[in-house]
Scaffold this motif. Structure first.
Motif, short mmCIF file in Angstrom:
data_model
loop_
_atom_site.label_atom_id
_atom_site.label_comp_id
_atom_site.label_asym_id
_atom_site.label_seq_id
_atom_site.Cartn_x
_atom_site.Cartn_y
_atom_site.Cartn_z
N ASN A 34 -6.78 -11.88 -2.71
CA ASN A 34 -7.71 -12.99 -2.64
C ASN A 34 -7.28 -13.91 -1.51
OD1 ASN A 34 -9.31 -15.26 -3.04
ND2 ASN A 34 -9.10 -15.21 -5.27
N PRO A 35 -8.16 -14.17 -0.54
CA PRO A 35 -7.78 -15.05 0.58
C PRO A 35 -7.49 -16.48 0.12
CG PRO A 35 -10.05 -14.29 0.81
CD PRO A 35 -9.48 -13.60 -0.39
N LYS A 36 -8.02 -16.88 -1.03
CA LYS A 36 -7.78 -18.24 -1.54
C LYS A 36 -6.51 -18.33 -2.38
CE LYS A 36 -12.63 -19.44 -1.45
NZ LYS A 36 -13.80 -19.82 -2.21
N ASP A 37 -6.04 -17.22 -2.88
CA ASP A 37 -4.81 -17.18 -3.68
C ASP A 37 -4.16 -15.81 -3.48
OD1 ASP A 37 -2.76 -17.20 -5.52
OD2 ASP A 37 -3.97 -17.97 -7.17
N ARG A 38 -3.23 -15.72 -2.55
CA ARG A 38 -2.64 -14.44 -2.16
C ARG A 38 -1.88 -13.75 -3.28
NH1 ARG A 38 -4.60 -11.98 1.70
NH2 ARG A 38 -2.67 -11.12 2.39
N ARG A 39 -1.61 -14.46 -4.37
CA ARG A 39 -0.93 -13.83 -5.51
C ARG A 39 -1.85 -12.88 -6.25
NH1 ARG A 39 0.60 -19.07 -8.59
NH2 ARG A 39 -1.50 -19.42 -7.85
N GLN A 40 -3.15 -13.09 -6.12
CA GLN A 40 -4.13 -12.25 -6.81
C GLN A 40 -4.34 -10.97 -6.01
OE1 GLN A 40 -7.67 -14.57 -7.46
NE2 GLN A 40 -6.60 -16.02 -8.77
N GLU A 41 -4.01 -9.84 -6.62
CA GLU A 41 -4.12 -8.56 -5.94
C GLU A 41 -4.75 -7.52 -6.85
OE1 GLU A 41 -1.72 -4.74 -4.43
OE2 GLU A 41 -0.78 -6.15 -5.78
N ILE A 42 -5.56 -6.66 -6.24
CA ILE A 42 -6.16 -5.53 -6.94
C ILE A 42 -5.73 -4.28 -6.17
CG2 ILE A 42 -8.30 -4.44 -7.69
CD1 ILE A 42 -9.59 -7.27 -7.57
N ASP A 43 -5.15 -3.33 -6.87
CA ASP A 43 -4.63 -2.13 -6.21
C ASP A 43 -5.74 -1.36 -5.50
OD1 ASP A 43 -2.01 -2.65 -6.98
OD2 ASP A 43 -2.19 -1.46 -8.81
N LEU A 44 -6.80 -1.03 -6.22
CA LEU A 44 -7.92 -0.29 -5.64
C LEU A 44 -9.24 -0.85 -6.16
CD1 LEU A 44 -6.59 3.36 -6.13
CD2 LEU A 44 -6.70 2.11 -3.97
N VAL A 45 -10.20 -0.93 -5.27
CA VAL A 45 -11.58 -1.27 -5.65
C VAL A 45 -12.41 -0.08 -5.20
CG1 VAL A 45 -13.49 -2.87 -5.39
CG2 VAL A 45 -11.14 -3.73 -5.27
N ALA A 46 -13.22 0.46 -6.11
CA ALA A 46 -13.95 1.68 -5.81
C ALA A 46 -15.35 1.63 -6.40
CB ALA A 46 -13.20 2.88 -6.39
N LEU A 47 -16.17 2.56 -5.96
CA LEU A 47 -17.50 2.75 -6.53
C LEU A 47 -17.55 4.10 -7.22
CD1 LEU A 47 -20.08 1.51 -3.87
CD2 LEU A 47 -19.71 0.60 -6.17
N ASP A 48 -17.98 4.08 -8.47
CA ASP A 48 -18.24 5.30 -9.23
C ASP A 48 -19.75 5.30 -9.45
OD1 ASP A 48 -18.35 7.47 -10.92
OD2 ASP A 48 -17.42 6.45 -12.63
N GLY A 49 -20.46 5.96 -8.54
CA GLY A 49 -21.91 5.85 -8.55
C GLY A 49 -22.27 4.43 -8.16
N GLU A 50 -22.91 3.70 -9.07
CA GLU A 50 -23.27 2.31 -8.81
C GLU A 50 -22.35 1.34 -9.55
OE1 GLU A 50 -27.41 1.43 -9.24
OE2 GLU A 50 -28.00 3.31 -8.29
N VAL A 51 -21.35 1.84 -10.23
CA VAL A 51 -20.43 1.00 -10.99
C VAL A 51 -19.27 0.59 -10.08
CG1 VAL A 51 -18.88 0.90 -12.98
CG2 VAL A 51 -21.03 2.19 -13.13
N LEU A 52 -19.02 -0.72 -10.01
CA LEU A 52 -17.88 -1.24 -9.26
C LEU A 52 -16.66 -1.14 -10.16
CD1 LEU A 52 -16.98 -2.59 -6.61
CD2 LEU A 52 -17.42 -4.79 -7.70
N VAL A 53 -15.64 -0.42 -9.69
CA VAL A 53 -14.46 -0.13 -10.51
C VAL A 53 -13.24 -0.80 -9.90
CG1 VAL A 53 -13.03 1.67 -11.53
CG2 VAL A 53 -15.46 2.11 -11.11
N PHE A 54 -12.54 -1.56 -10.73
CA PHE A 54 -11.27 -2.18 -10.34
C PHE A 54 -10.17 -1.35 -10.97
CE2 PHE A 54 -14.50 -5.48 -10.43
CZ PHE A 54 -14.38 -5.99 -9.15
N VAL A 55 -9.21 -0.92 -10.14
CA VAL A 55 -8.20 0.02 -10.59
C VAL A 55 -6.81 -0.57 -10.46
CG1 VAL A 55 -7.25 2.34 -10.28
CG2 VAL A 55 -9.68 1.93 -9.82
N GLU A 56 -6.07 -0.52 -11.54
CA GLU A 56 -4.64 -0.87 -11.53
C GLU A 56 -3.87 0.43 -11.53
OE1 GLU A 56 -1.04 -2.98 -11.64
OE2 GLU A 56 -3.06 -3.57 -11.06
N VAL A 57 -2.97 0.59 -10.56
CA VAL A 57 -2.16 1.80 -10.43
C VAL A 57 -0.75 1.48 -10.90
CG1 VAL A 57 -1.26 3.56 -8.87
CG2 VAL A 57 -3.54 2.59 -8.48
N LYS A 58 -0.25 2.30 -11.80
CA LYS A 58 1.12 2.16 -12.28
C LYS A 58 1.87 3.45 -11.97
CE LYS A 58 1.20 -1.93 -14.01
NZ LYS A 58 2.04 -2.93 -13.39
#
Length: 138
Positions: free
Chosen positions: A44-68
């Motif tokens: 997040n440019p407003k708060d650099r502590r906020q991170e999302i590993d992967l952002v993807a599209l599954d068809g028309e669904v926006l998917v936020f992915v945490e990788v462990k």
């Protein structure tokens, strides 16, 4: 000075498996699941502590992915490492990501990808992990 160098080497050693896990996860999502990767390691440019590993599209669904990423035989699975505190951090990061979009997606989802580093690496994908409340709206 030697202490600082040692600390940096330890930090680099911990980061590299995580990055390798994210690469394996992205490859799996693209090749096997046919997702389209929109962003990796989004901050997040407003708060650099906020991170999302992967952002993807599954068809028309926006998917936020945490990788462990885990070593083979780890005591705690990657799925179970996404605890209440991590879920709260993910909700904040996702809200930040969504706030920056001009056009809001109709559907969003949270997935966890667990990568067990071994020969070969094992990728486990958990779709639609509960993160949002019942009445969450984008």
């Amino acid at each position: 000075m030697a202490g600082i160098a040692s600390a940096l080497l330890n930090l680099a050693g911990r980061l590299e498996p995580g990055r390798a896990g994210e690469r394996h996860a992205a490859t799996h999502l693209k090749r096997v699941q046919r997702y389209r990767i929109l962003a990796s390691n989004w901050r997040n440019p407003k708060d650099r502590r906020q991170e999302i590993d992967l952002v993807a599209l599954d068809g028309e669904v926006l998917v936020f992915v945490e990788v462990k990423t885990r070593a083979a035989g780890a005591l705690v699975s990657g799925y179970h490492a996404v605890d209440r505190r991590k879920r709260a951090a993910m909700r904040r990061a996702i809200a930040g990501y969504l706030a920056g979009l001009r056009r809001k997606p109709v559907t969003v989802r949270f997935d966890v990808v667990e990568v067990e580093l071994g020969r070969p690496p094992v990728v486990r994908h958990f779709e639609n992990v509960r993160l949002f409340g019942r009445y969450f709206h984008t």
